[in-house]
Design a protein around this motif. Structure first.
Motif, PDB file in Angstrom:
ATOM      1  N   ALA A  30      -1.502  -9.429   4.372  1.00  0.00           N
ATOM      2  CA  ALA A  30      -0.819 -10.000   3.211  1.00  0.00           C
ATOM      3  C   ALA A  30      -0.218 -11.365   3.499  1.00  0.00           C
ATOM      4  CB  ALA A  30       0.262  -9.047   2.712  1.00  0.00           C
TER       5      ALA A  30
ATOM      6  N   SER B 212      -6.076  -5.336   0.628  1.00  0.00           N
ATOM      7  CA  SER B 212      -5.204  -5.394  -0.550  1.00  0.00           C
ATOM      8  C   SER B 212      -4.111  -6.444  -0.349  1.00  0.00           C
ATOM      9  CB  SER B 212      -4.559  -4.026  -0.805  1.00  0.00           C
ATOM     10  OG  SER B 212      -3.488  -3.809   0.082  1.00  0.00           O
ATOM     11  N   SER B 213      -3.471  -6.812  -1.432  1.00  0.00           N
ATOM     12  CA  SER B 213      -2.416  -7.839  -1.359  1.00  0.00           C
ATOM     13  C   SER B 213      -1.179  -7.327  -0.641  1.00  0.00           C
ATOM     14  CB  SER B 213      -2.064  -8.314  -2.768  1.00  0.00           C
ATOM     15  OG  SER B 213      -1.575  -7.217  -3.521  1.00  0.00           O
TER      16      SER B 213
ATOM     17  N   SER C 204      -7.503 -14.035  -2.636  1.00  0.00           N
ATOM     18  CA  SER C 204      -6.173 -13.438  -2.792  1.00  0.00           C
ATOM     19  C   SER C 204      -6.268 -11.964  -3.163  1.00  0.00           C
ATOM     20  CB  SER C 204      -5.366 -14.200  -3.844  1.00  0.00           C
ATOM     21  OG  SER C 204      -6.031 -14.126  -5.089  1.00  0.00           O
ATOM     22  N   ASP C 205      -7.387 -11.553  -3.736  1.00  0.00           N
ATOM     23  CA  ASP C 205      -7.583 -10.145  -4.085  1.00  0.00           C
ATOM     24  C   ASP C 205      -8.270  -9.355  -2.974  1.00  0.00           C
ATOM     25  OD1 ASP C 205      -6.438 -10.548  -6.553  1.00  0.00           O
ATOM     26  OD2 ASP C 205      -8.360 -10.963  -7.527  1.00  0.00           O
TER      27      ASP C 205
ATOM     28  N   ARG D   6      -8.268  -9.886   0.947  1.00  0.00           N
ATOM     29  CA  ARG D   6      -7.853 -10.659   2.118  1.00  0.00           C
ATOM     30  C   ARG D   6      -8.587 -10.211   3.375  1.00  0.00           C
ATOM     31  NH1 ARG D   6      -2.559 -12.855   0.883  1.00  0.00           N
ATOM     32  NH2 ARG D   6      -2.150 -12.384  -1.277  1.00  0.00           N
TER      33      ARG D   6
END
Length: 190
Positions: free
Chosen positions: A164, A158-159, A102-103, A105
Motif C-alpha cells: 500500500a 489491494s490498496s 493504484s488498484d 499494486r
C-alpha cells in the motif's frame, strides 16, 4: 398372511460363518482402538506392539513437508527465499501480473515485505503440490488458481495490502508496522 411375514427361503451356512468372522474382526479392532485411546500419552507404535501386533517403523529418509518460510532461520530461510524469488520472478510475475496500478499494486522489492513473503510462499507451496498430476490429478491447477493464486494476489495487490505504501518510484517497507502498541495491549506497569 403369516406366510408373507416369514418368507420361506434358505440361508446359506457360509453366511453365518462370514458374519461370525466379521464380528470377530470388529471385536479385535474395537479392542485395538480402546488400547490406543487408553495409551494416549504413549507412542501409538508402542501401544500396537503391546497388543501383539507389529509396530510399523517409519523410514528415516522419508520425505518431509517443507516448513513455512517464516519459521526458518538462516541459512535455511535464505535458501528457501532464493527458491521463492526464482519462482515468483520466473513464473508468477511474467505469467500473472499486469502493470501495477493504484488498484493492483506490486512492489519489485516484494521480498522485503514479510507479509508478501509469507503469502507468496504459501501460494508457491500449494503450486508445487497442485501442479503435479500424480498427487492431485488434472484438476489441481484449477484448484490452485481458484483457492490459492486469486485470493493471494487479491490480498497482496489491494490498496490495503502490504504494498500500500509503495508506488512506482518509491519502496516503503515500514508502512504497515504500528508505531505505538495500543494501550489495551500493554502490560500494566507496577
Amino acid at each position: 398372511m403369516s406366510d408373507d411375514l416369514n418368507p420361506d427361503f434358505e440361508v446359506p451356512v457360509g453366511l453365518f460363518q462370514d458374519l461370525a468372522g466379521l464380528k470377530a474382526a470388529v471385536t479385535s479392532l474395537t479392542a485395538q482402538v480402546q488400547a490406543l485411546t487408553e495409551a494416549a500419552g504413549e507412542d501409538a507404535g508402542e501401544a500396537l506392539a503391546d497388543d501383539g501386533t507389529e509396530a510399523v517403523e517409519e523410514p528415516e529418509d522419508e520425505w518431509q513437508y517443507p516448513p513455512f518460510i517464516l519459521l526458518l532461520d538462516s541459512p535455511q530461510y535464505d535458501a528457501e527465499l532464493r527458491a521463492l524469488i526464482e519462482w515468483v520472478e520466473g513464473v508468477l510475475v511474467p505469467g500473472y501480473l499486469a502493470e501495477p496500478s493504484s488498484d493492483a499494486r506490486w512492489c519489485p522489492e516484494w521480498f522485503e515485505h514479510p507479509v508478501a513473503v509469507a503469502r507468496l510462499h504459501a501460494c508457491w507451496l500449494a503450486w508445487q503440490e497442485l501442479t503435479d498430476p500424480a498427487t492431485c490429478g488434472y484438476t489441481g491447477p484449477s484448484v490452485w488458481h481458484r483457492d490459492h493464486l486469486d485470493p493471494c494476489l487479491r490480498e497482496l495487490r489491494s490498496s490495503t495490502g502490504p504494498f500500500a505504501g509503495c508506488t512506482k518510484g518509491e519502496h516503503q517497507i515500514g508502512h504497515r508496522m504500528p508505531g505505538l502498541v495500543p494501550s489495551a495491549w500493554r502490560q500494566p506497569e507496577e
